[in-house]
Design an enzyme around this catalytic site. Structure first.
Site, PDB file in Angstrom:
ATOM      1  N   ARG A   1       0.848  -1.201   0.000  1.00  0.00           N
ATOM      2  CA  ARG A   1       0.000   0.000   0.000  1.00  0.00           C
ATOM      3  C   ARG A   1       0.875   1.240   0.000  1.00  0.00           C
ATOM      4  O   ARG A   1       0.617   2.214  -0.696  1.00  0.00           O
ATOM      5  CB  ARG A   1      -0.962   0.000   1.207  1.00  0.00           C
TER       6      ARG A   1
ATOM      7  N   TYR B   1     -17.683  16.033 -14.890  1.00  0.00           N
ATOM      8  CA  TYR B   1     -18.073  14.621 -14.916  1.00  0.00           C
ATOM      9  C   TYR B   1     -19.077  14.367 -13.773  1.00  0.00           C
ATOM     10  O   TYR B   1     -18.875  14.845 -12.649  1.00  0.00           O
ATOM     11  CB  TYR B   1     -16.821  13.743 -14.748  1.00  0.00           C
TER      12      TYR B   1
ATOM     13  N   ASP C   1      -8.326  18.819 -13.850  1.00  0.00           N
ATOM     14  CA  ASP C   1      -8.623  17.468 -14.326  1.00  0.00           C
ATOM     15  C   ASP C   1      -8.265  17.443 -15.811  1.00  0.00           C
ATOM     16  O   ASP C   1      -8.958  18.030 -16.643  1.00  0.00           O
ATOM     17  CB  ASP C   1     -10.112  17.152 -14.095  1.00  0.00           C
TER      18      ASP C   1
ATOM     19  N   LYS D   1      -8.838   6.388 -18.876  1.00  0.00           N
ATOM     20  CA  LYS D   1      -9.206   6.891 -20.193  1.00  0.00           C
ATOM     21  C   LYS D   1      -7.991   6.887 -21.135  1.00  0.00           C
ATOM     22  O   LYS D   1      -7.471   5.831 -21.424  1.00  0.00           O
ATOM     23  CB  LYS D   1      -9.838   8.281 -20.032  1.00  0.00           C
TER      24      LYS D   1
HETATM   25  O1  P1T Z   1     -13.951   6.531 -13.632  1.00  0.00           O
HETATM   26  P1  P1T Z   1     -12.774   7.056 -12.852  1.00  0.00           P
HETATM   27  O2  P1T Z   1     -11.465   6.475 -13.271  1.00  0.00           O
HETATM   28  O3  P1T Z   1     -12.976   7.021 -11.382  1.00  0.00           O
HETATM   29  O4  P1T Z   1     -12.621   8.620 -13.245  1.00  0.00           O
HETATM   30  C1  P1T Z   1     -13.573   9.579 -12.917  1.00  0.00           C
HETATM   31  C2  P1T Z   1     -13.515  10.721 -13.910  1.00  0.00           C
HETATM   32  C3  P1T Z   1     -12.891  11.903 -13.550  1.00  0.00           C
HETATM   33  N1  P1T Z   1     -12.795  12.944 -14.389  1.00  0.00           N
HETATM   34  C4  P1T Z   1     -13.288  12.880 -15.637  1.00  0.00           C
HETATM   35  C5  P1T Z   1     -13.177  14.059 -16.545  1.00  0.00           C
HETATM   36  C6  P1T Z   1     -13.935  11.716 -16.071  1.00  0.00           C
HETATM   37  O5  P1T Z   1     -14.428  11.687 -17.318  1.00  0.00           O
HETATM   38  C7  P1T Z   1     -14.071  10.607 -15.186  1.00  0.00           C
HETATM   39  C8  P1T Z   1     -14.772   9.365 -15.572  1.00  0.00           C
HETATM   40  N2  P1T Z   1     -15.619   9.517 -16.681  1.00  0.00           N
HETATM   41  C9  P1T Z   1     -16.379   8.529 -17.223  1.00  0.00           C
HETATM   42  C10 P1T Z   1     -16.463   7.280 -16.746  1.00  0.00           C
HETATM   43  C11 P1T Z   1     -17.190   8.947 -18.402  1.00  0.00           C
HETATM   44  O6  P1T Z   1     -17.678   8.097 -19.152  1.00  0.00           O
HETATM   45  O7  P1T Z   1     -17.285  10.159 -18.612  1.00  0.00           O
END
Ligand code: P1T
Length: 380
Positions: A46, A98, A170, A195
């Site tokens: 961790r 998001y 972000d 992503k």
């Molecule tokens: O899904 P995660 O890895 O926890 O990320 C969250 C997140 C944070 N910031 C942005 C701009 C994002 O697009 C996302 C996650 N978005 C999707 C799952 C979506 O389909 O838009």
């Protein structure tokens, strides 16, 4: 080292044990000690794992930062930033976000006494109206999800510095291929590495990158104390993904441009949101702070026809109807019922996220096939 070299070599060295060019997947929870505290740099996974560490060095390199931290998801990374705050502290954020970030802000951290001001940042000077002595963080998503608004990073950084508040960006939609927020004055860059960084829709991961040692130490303390780390297998996959980020992004941008232009000329489509259009409200800022305009395109059907939008996403064949974005394959999403379902309808509509909106994550397939797919789904 230039960006296209950094994605492959930045922060990376052959593994010390046998010289393996890719870091081994250290699938272990703990590390042997010769005497209490006598270890080779890692004691419990961790707190640190060599595969994750290799990824964290790569993340720091590609974002022109000094320290990288990898988390179990993008939301876990945002959660760690918010844990820098105390009850009564205030955050100013882009209103267009998001849906999961909105939910984390309003359904979790508001209950712990953090105050969020969700504001339109088309004019960054408007941010100053919300700043007071409790303001600790400015949070910006740019391009925003799913409206693809662009926020002036440099202008926001100036305001953050003036008032001595942290400024986090972000950078999920843009990636460091298109923009490097730390160079423009941000304190923290955050990614849903799920992503574009991962790039192959095969992992869920978050990342934070900073330059400041003290801030890195605080975030590392939170990462270790709260424990939302990523596993070594996912760290390996993300590292592999990053190595082709620059070539993938180039094709994502080219294909998205072709898709946006096709949709903009289609009689059955009402609005197309893509920052590369010269009539996009933030096009000039996009041109200034981004190298290209990204792989995301959102659009609405003529007359905001919900049934028509649903028929389109059901009929697409190469674009898969699914949440997420940034993988090599093209995806189509319906924000109102999927990624932004946690934003109340009234709020959504104020932002422009109407029920007929479709969001495309344009992949790196052949452009002709993508356009043909849209043609057969939308009709003429
Ligand atoms: O899904 P995660 O890895 O926890 O990320 C969250 C997140 C944070 N910031 C942005 C701009 C994002 O697009 C996302 C996650 N978005 C999707 C799952 C979506 O389909 O838009």
């Amino acid at each position: 080292m230039k960006f296209n070299t950094k994605t492959i070599h930045g922060g990376q060295e052959p593994d010390a044990a046998y010289g393996s060019v890719m870091p081994p997947i250290y699938q272990t929870s703990t590390f042997a000690q010769s005497t209490p505290g006598g270890h080779k740099g890692f004691e419990y996974a961790r707190s640190g794992n060599p595969t994750r560490h290799a990824l964290e060095k790569s993340l720091a390199s590609i974002e022109n930062g000094t320290y990288g931290l990898a988390f179990g998801s993008g939301l876990a990374a945002i959660d760690a930033i918010l844990k820098l705050l105390k009850p009564g502290d205030e955050v100013i954020s882009t209103s267009d976000l998001y849906g999961g970030t909105y939910r984390l802000f309003t359904k979790i951290f508001e209950d712990f006494g953090i105050v969020f001001h969700l504001v339109n940042m088309d004019n960054v000077e408007a941010i100053e109206d919300y700043i007071n002595t409790n303001t600790k963080l400015i949070w910006v998503e740019t391009p925003t999800n799913p409206m693809l608004n662009i926020i002036d990073i440099k202008g926001t950084a100036k305001i953050a510095k003036k008032h001595n508040v942290w400024f986090a960006v972000d950078n999920t939609f843009a990636t460091p291929y298109l923009q490097q927020p730390l160079d423009l004055g941000a304190d923290i860059v955050m990614h849903s590495a799920t992503k574009y960084l991962g790039g192959h829709s095969d992992l869920v991961m978050g990342a934070l990158i900073v330059k400041d040692k003290d801030l890195a130490g605080r975030l590392y303390f939170i990462q270790n104390a709260s424990g939302a780390i990523c596993g070594p297998q996912d760290a390996f996959l993300a590292l592999r993904g990053i190595k082709t980020l620059h070539v993938r992004m180039q094709r994502h941008c080219e294909n998205a441009k072709a898709v946006a232009e096709y949709l903009a000329n289609h009689p059955k489509i009402e609005n197309v949101y893509w920052p590369g259009f010269t009539n996009h409200p933030n096009h000039n800022i996009a041109k200034l702070q981004m190298k290209d305009f990204g792989g995301m395109v959102s659009f609405t059907t003529k007359g905001n026809n919900y049934e028509e939008a649903i028929k389109i996403v059901e009929t697409l064949k190469i674009f898969t109807l699914a949440e997420s974005l940034g993988g090599v394959e093209s995806l189509a999403g319906h924000p109102a019922s999927m990624t932004h379902a946690s934003v109340p309808k009234e709020e959504r509509e104020k932002l422009g996220i109407v029920d007929s909106m479709i969001r495309l994550s344009v992949g790196i397939e052949d452009e002709d096939d993508l356009l043909s797919d849209l043609k057969q789904a939308i009709g003429s």
